[in-house]
Design a protein around this motif. Structure first.
Motif, PDB file in Angstrom:
ATOM      1  N   PRO A 156     -12.691  -8.040  42.529  1.00 37.75           N
ATOM      2  CA  PRO A 156     -13.727  -7.028  43.283  1.00 37.75           C
ATOM      3  C   PRO A 156     -13.029  -5.850  43.833  1.00 37.75           C
ATOM      4  N   TYR A 157     -11.784  -6.181  44.386  1.00 46.77           N
ATOM      5  CA  TYR A 157     -11.119  -5.330  45.213  1.00 46.77           C
ATOM      6  C   TYR A 157     -10.470  -4.153  44.314  1.00 46.77           C
ATOM      7  N   THR A 158      -9.735  -4.570  43.365  1.00 54.61           N
ATOM      8  CA  THR A 158      -9.083  -3.619  42.432  1.00 54.61           C
ATOM      9  C   THR A 158      -9.202  -3.857  41.222  1.00 54.61           C
ATOM     10  N   PRO A 159     -10.497  -3.876  40.292  1.00 50.62           N
ATOM     11  CA  PRO A 159     -10.649  -4.555  39.030  1.00 50.62           C
ATOM     12  C   PRO A 159      -9.748  -4.097  37.752  1.00 50.62           C
ATOM     13  N   TRP A 160      -9.499  -2.723  37.697  1.00 55.68           N
ATOM     14  CA  TRP A 160      -8.772  -2.307  36.701  1.00 55.68           C
ATOM     15  C   TRP A 160      -7.223  -2.694  36.962  1.00 55.68           C
ATOM     16  N   TRP A 161      -6.780  -2.595  38.324  1.00 54.69           N
ATOM     17  CA  TRP A 161      -5.375  -3.084  38.381  1.00 54.69           C
ATOM     18  C   TRP A 161      -5.179  -4.686  38.145  1.00 54.69           C
ATOM     19  N   ALA A 162      -6.259  -5.473  38.547  1.00 56.84           N
ATOM     20  CA  ALA A 162      -6.154  -6.949  38.402  1.00 56.84           C
ATOM     21  C   ALA A 162      -6.477  -7.141  36.915  1.00 56.84           C
ATOM     22  N   ILE A 169      -5.339  -5.222  34.299  1.00 55.07           N
ATOM     23  CA  ILE A 169      -3.827  -4.913  33.753  1.00 55.07           C
ATOM     24  C   ILE A 169      -2.744  -5.937  34.090  1.00 55.07           C
ATOM     25  N   LEU A 170      -2.968  -6.292  35.113  1.00 57.42           N
ATOM     26  CA  LEU A 170      -1.954  -7.507  35.613  1.00 57.42           C
ATOM     27  C   LEU A 170      -2.127  -8.804  34.964  1.00 57.42           C
ATOM     28  N   ILE A 171      -3.575  -9.226  34.644  1.00 58.18           N
ATOM     29  CA  ILE A 171      -3.934 -10.295  33.920  1.00 58.18           C
ATOM     30  C   ILE A 171      -3.421 -10.217  32.535  1.00 58.18           C
ATOM     31  N   GLY A 172      -3.454  -9.288  31.918  1.00 62.80           N
ATOM     32  CA  GLY A 172      -3.044  -8.933  30.605  1.00 62.80           C
ATOM     33  C   GLY A 172      -1.588  -9.063  30.389  1.00 62.80           C
ATOM     34  N   VAL A 173      -0.880  -8.332  31.433  1.00 63.33           N
ATOM     35  CA  VAL A 173       0.634  -8.480  31.386  1.00 63.33           C
ATOM     36  C   VAL A 173       1.243  -9.873  31.615  1.00 63.33           C
ATOM     37  N   SER A 174       0.649 -10.603  32.714  1.00 65.35           N
ATOM     38  CA  SER A 174       0.752 -11.765  32.803  1.00 65.35           C
ATOM     39  C   SER A 174       0.665 -12.847  31.949  1.00 65.35           C
ATOM     40  N   THR A 175      -0.541 -12.405  31.190  1.00 62.23           N
ATOM     41  CA  THR A 175      -0.641 -13.414  29.935  1.00 62.23           C
ATOM     42  C   THR A 175       0.494 -13.328  28.893  1.00 62.23           C
ATOM     43  N   PHE A 176       1.025 -11.888  28.664  1.00 58.60           N
ATOM     44  CA  PHE A 176       2.166 -11.908  27.519  1.00 58.60           C
ATOM     45  C   PHE A 176       3.439 -12.228  28.239  1.00 58.60           C
ATOM     46  N   VAL A 177       3.574 -12.444  29.504  1.00 63.54           N
ATOM     47  CA  VAL A 177       4.857 -12.973  30.028  1.00 63.54           C
ATOM     48  C   VAL A 177       4.872 -14.491  29.663  1.00 63.54           C
ATOM     49  N   ILE A 178       3.839 -14.990  29.892  1.00 63.99           N
ATOM     50  CA  ILE A 178       3.611 -16.422  29.637  1.00 63.99           C
ATOM     51  C   ILE A 178       3.918 -16.922  28.299  1.00 63.99           C
ATOM     52  N   TRP A 179       3.217 -15.914  27.407  1.00 66.33           N
ATOM     53  CA  TRP A 179       3.510 -16.044  25.947  1.00 66.33           C
ATOM     54  C   TRP A 179       4.949 -15.931  25.428  1.00 66.33           C
ATOM     55  N   SER A 180       5.474 -14.718  26.092  1.00 66.34           N
ATOM     56  CA  SER A 180       6.998 -14.453  25.512  1.00 66.34           C
ATOM     57  C   SER A 180       7.975 -15.880  26.287  1.00 66.34           C
ATOM     58  N   LEU A 181       7.947 -16.271  27.377  1.00 68.08           N
ATOM     59  CA  LEU A 181       8.463 -17.276  28.022  1.00 68.08           C
ATOM     60  C   LEU A 181       8.366 -18.601  27.514  1.00 68.08           C
ATOM     61  N   CYS A 182       7.145 -18.875  27.033  1.00 70.53           N
ATOM     62  CA  CYS A 182       6.840 -20.074  26.224  1.00 70.53           C
ATOM     63  C   CYS A 182       7.400 -19.912  24.805  1.00 70.53           C
ATOM     64  N   LYS A 183       7.284 -18.968  24.063  1.00 72.63           N
ATOM     65  CA  LYS A 183       7.709 -18.763  22.438  1.00 72.63           C
ATOM     66  C   LYS A 183       9.125 -18.860  22.469  1.00 72.63           C
ATOM     67  N   ASP A 184       9.850 -18.257  23.434  1.00 74.91           N
ATOM     68  CA  ASP A 184      11.377 -18.123  23.265  1.00 74.91           C
ATOM     69  C   ASP A 184      11.885 -19.350  23.613  1.00 74.91           C
ATOM     70  N   TRP A 185      11.176 -20.399  24.254  1.00 74.99           N
ATOM     71  CA  TRP A 185      11.812 -21.488  24.874  1.00 74.99           C
ATOM     72  C   TRP A 185      12.690 -22.252  23.746  1.00 74.99           C
ATOM     73  N   GLY A 186      13.859 -22.669  23.906  1.00 79.96           N
ATOM     74  CA  GLY A 186      14.544 -23.306  23.118  1.00 79.96           C
ATOM     75  C   GLY A 186      15.345 -22.548  21.847  1.00 79.96           C
ATOM     76  N   HIS A 187      14.969 -21.365  21.665  1.00 78.71           N
ATOM     77  CA  HIS A 187      15.653 -20.359  20.671  1.00 78.71           C
ATOM     78  C   HIS A 187      17.066 -20.179  21.000  1.00 78.71           C
ATOM     79  N   GLU A 188      18.064 -20.158  20.176  1.00 78.58           N
ATOM     80  CA  GLU A 188      19.325 -19.557  20.625  1.00 78.58           C
ATOM     81  C   GLU A 188      19.552 -18.114  20.525  1.00 78.58           C
ATOM     82  N   HIS A 189      19.985 -17.522  21.571  1.00 82.40           N
ATOM     83  CA  HIS A 189      20.277 -16.073  21.402  1.00 82.40           C
ATOM     84  C   HIS A 189      21.537 -15.458  20.633  1.00 82.40           C
TER      85      HIS A 189
END
Length: 137
Positions: A108-114, A116-136
């Motif tokens: 309710p305070y900053t809807p668009w910013w909130a 955007i951050l929800i979407g970006v944070s979802t991608f961060v969770i996906w990328s950190l989980c997906k890459d878990w255990g893969h060798e670089h």
């Protein structure tokens, strides 16, 4: 003796690996922005529009402290991800999940910013989980 070819990585694994670096940078930047957002809410309650009856109603000063503390943690975890610290991956997932929850409650305070951050944070969770255990390499 012939060398064994390196295992080819799928496109999703490449995205996830790059996403780990992206996650570290994004968590650090979002953390700094959360720190500023928290300071603004603590210092001057009239920076944000007051919301009437909202289910997750907190005093804006309380929201300021929540954003400030979460921002500091996000910066620390983001730097840990960039340095390749083993603890940072799980902590990054946890901080990104907290960011999603707090930004949902902050809608309710900053809807668009909130959103955007929800979407970006979802991608961060996906990328950190997906890459878990893969060798670089």
């Amino acid at each position: 003796m012939t060398e064994q070819p390196k295992a080819t990585r799928t496109t999703a694994e490449k995205w996830a690996s790059g996403g780990t670096l992206f996650g570290g940078v994004v968590l650090s930047v979002v953390g700094v922005l959360d720190i500023f957002q928290g300071i603004a809410a603590i210092a001057k309650d009239d920076v944000y529009t007051r919301v009437g009856d909202y289910v997750f109603k907190f005093d804006l000063t309380a929201w300021g402290w929540i954003h400030l503390i979460l921002g500091i943690l996000a910066v620390l975890v983001g730097l840990g991800l960039l340095k390749g610290m083993s603890w940072a991956r799980a902590a990054g997932i946890f901080i990104a999940a907290l960011t999603i929850i707090t930004n949902f409650m902050w809608l309710p305070y900053t809807p668009w910013w909130a959103l955007i951050l929800i979407g970006v944070s979802t991608f961060v969770i996906w990328s950190l989980c997906k890459d878990w255990g893969h060798e670089h390499g």
